[in-house]
Design an enzyme around this catalytic site. Sequence first.
Site, PDB file in Angstrom:
ATOM      1  N   LYS A  11       0.826  -1.213   0.000  1.00  0.00           N
ATOM      2  CA  LYS A  11       0.000   0.000   0.000  1.00  0.00           C
ATOM      3  C   LYS A  11       0.866   1.272   0.000  1.00  0.00           C
ATOM      4  CE  LYS A  11      -4.007  -2.295   2.078  1.00  0.00           C
ATOM      5  NZ  LYS A  11      -5.075  -2.206   3.103  1.00  0.00           N
ATOM      6  N   TYR A  51     -12.572  -2.427  -3.757  1.00  0.00           N
ATOM      7  CA  TYR A  51     -13.099  -2.560  -2.388  1.00  0.00           C
ATOM      8  C   TYR A  51     -14.628  -2.475  -2.373  1.00  0.00           C
ATOM      9  CZ  TYR A  51      -8.493  -2.296  -0.063  1.00  0.00           C
ATOM     10  OH  TYR A  51      -7.216  -2.551   0.401  1.00  0.00           O
ATOM     11  N   PHE A  59     -15.660   3.249   7.387  1.00  0.00           N
ATOM     12  CA  PHE A  59     -14.240   3.496   7.162  1.00  0.00           C
ATOM     13  C   PHE A  59     -13.887   3.682   5.690  1.00  0.00           C
ATOM     14  CE2 PHE A  59     -14.433  -1.246   7.387  1.00  0.00           C
ATOM     15  CZ  PHE A  59     -13.858  -1.574   6.155  1.00  0.00           C
ATOM     16  N   ARG A  87      -1.649 -14.242   4.465  1.00  0.00           N
ATOM     17  CA  ARG A  87      -2.387 -13.514   5.506  1.00  0.00           C
ATOM     18  C   ARG A  87      -1.673 -13.638   6.858  1.00  0.00           C
ATOM     19  NH1 ARG A  87      -7.339 -11.690   4.208  1.00  0.00           N
ATOM     20  NH2 ARG A  87      -8.297 -12.062   6.233  1.00  0.00           N
ATOM     21  N   THR A  93      -5.468  -7.339  10.567  1.00  0.00           N
ATOM     22  CA  THR A  93      -5.792  -6.100   9.844  1.00  0.00           C
ATOM     23  C   THR A  93      -5.317  -4.867  10.601  1.00  0.00           C
ATOM     24  OG1 THR A  93      -7.755  -7.193   8.953  1.00  0.00           O
ATOM     25  CG2 THR A  93      -7.701  -4.800   8.797  1.00  0.00           C
ATOM     26  N   ARG A 104       2.420  -6.196   8.950  1.00  0.00           N
ATOM     27  CA  ARG A 104       1.592  -5.072   9.407  1.00  0.00           C
ATOM     28  C   ARG A 104       2.099  -4.532  10.742  1.00  0.00           C
ATOM     29  NH1 ARG A 104      -4.079  -7.650   7.326  1.00  0.00           N
ATOM     30  NH2 ARG A 104      -4.262  -6.447   5.402  1.00  0.00           N
ATOM     31  N   GLU A 128      -9.618 -10.727  -7.578  1.00  0.00           N
ATOM     32  CA  GLU A 128      -8.675  -9.625  -7.375  1.00  0.00           C
ATOM     33  C   GLU A 128      -7.498  -9.706  -8.348  1.00  0.00           C
ATOM     34  OE1 GLU A 128      -7.836  -9.566  -3.146  1.00  0.00           O
ATOM     35  OE2 GLU A 128      -9.812  -8.692  -2.709  1.00  0.00           O
TER      36      GLU A 128
HETATM   37  P1  CMP Z   1      -7.447  -4.758   3.549  1.00  0.00           P
HETATM   38  O1  CMP Z   1      -6.946  -6.104   3.962  1.00  0.00           O
HETATM   39  O2  CMP Z   1      -6.853  -4.140   2.343  1.00  0.00           O
HETATM   40  O3  CMP Z   1      -9.041  -4.826   3.373  1.00  0.00           O
HETATM   41  C1  CMP Z   1      -9.902  -3.750   3.638  1.00  0.00           C
HETATM   42  C2  CMP Z   1      -9.190  -2.550   4.189  1.00  0.00           C
HETATM   43  O4  CMP Z   1     -10.002  -1.579   4.830  1.00  0.00           O
HETATM   44  C3  CMP Z   1      -8.250  -3.008   5.312  1.00  0.00           C
HETATM   45  O5  CMP Z   1      -7.184  -3.761   4.791  1.00  0.00           O
HETATM   46  C4  CMP Z   1      -7.872  -1.672   5.910  1.00  0.00           C
HETATM   47  O6  CMP Z   1      -6.895  -0.982   5.153  1.00  0.00           O
HETATM   48  C5  CMP Z   1      -9.183  -0.887   5.783  1.00  0.00           C
HETATM   49  N1  CMP Z   1      -9.900  -0.732   7.060  1.00  0.00           N
HETATM   50  C6  CMP Z   1     -10.046   0.421   7.725  1.00  0.00           C
HETATM   51  N2  CMP Z   1     -10.759   0.256   8.842  1.00  0.00           N
HETATM   52  C7  CMP Z   1     -11.096  -1.033   8.904  1.00  0.00           C
HETATM   53  C8  CMP Z   1     -11.835  -1.800   9.832  1.00  0.00           C
HETATM   54  N3  CMP Z   1     -12.385  -1.275  10.926  1.00  0.00           N
HETATM   55  N4  CMP Z   1     -11.960  -3.113   9.573  1.00  0.00           N
HETATM   56  C9  CMP Z   1     -11.419  -3.658   8.456  1.00  0.00           C
HETATM   57  N5  CMP Z   1     -10.703  -2.957   7.548  1.00  0.00           N
HETATM   58  C10 CMP Z   1     -10.546  -1.651   7.761  1.00  0.00           C
END
Ligand code: CMP
Length: 139
Positions: A11, A51, A59, A87, A93, A104, A128
């Site tokens: 990212k 997305y 968010f 993952r 996340t 991360r 994707e």
């Molecule tokens: P990603 O795995 O790319 O998938 C969805 C993205 O939304 C996640 O990573 C984050 O960058 C973003 N995001 C922001 N807030 C949230 C949240 N509360 N839960 C999940 N994803 C979030």
Amino acid sequence: MDLQRTFAIIKPNAVRNGHIGEIISAIEREGFTIHGLRMAQLSKELVRGFYIDHLGKAFYPNLEAFMLEGPVVLMALEGENVIARWRELMGATDPAKASAGTLRRAFGEDVTRNAVHGSDAPETAQREVMYFFSAFDLV
Ligand code: CMP
């Protein structure tokens, strides 16, 4: 044996902070094959389509703004059980909840600016990869 493919993004914050090399090294150390790789500056439309499942969520506006901040690295990865293993390597996340040694935890800043993306299931991975790569781009 479950040879899978998945989709990964480095990212904008990880690209800007100079972590492309470390992230790709971690991918190679894990033994995954990179069979597609390109850099791109995403557009609003591309982020929205990618997305789409998150579009209505609170968010989403932050996520969209973040993904437009600068270039990203898009990758298609292949390996044994690569969806779950990528993952695992990424971590939770929310970087604050990610285990030590995960990408991360190392490079994420908060739940939005979490440095890397990975598909969550075989169907998502297929969608994707094909969203960003044509068959011609995949080796
Ligand atoms: P990603 O795995 O790319 O998938 C969805 C993205 O939304 C996640 O990573 C984050 O960058 C973003 N995001 C922001 N807030 C949230 C949240 N509360 N839960 C999940 N994803 C979030």
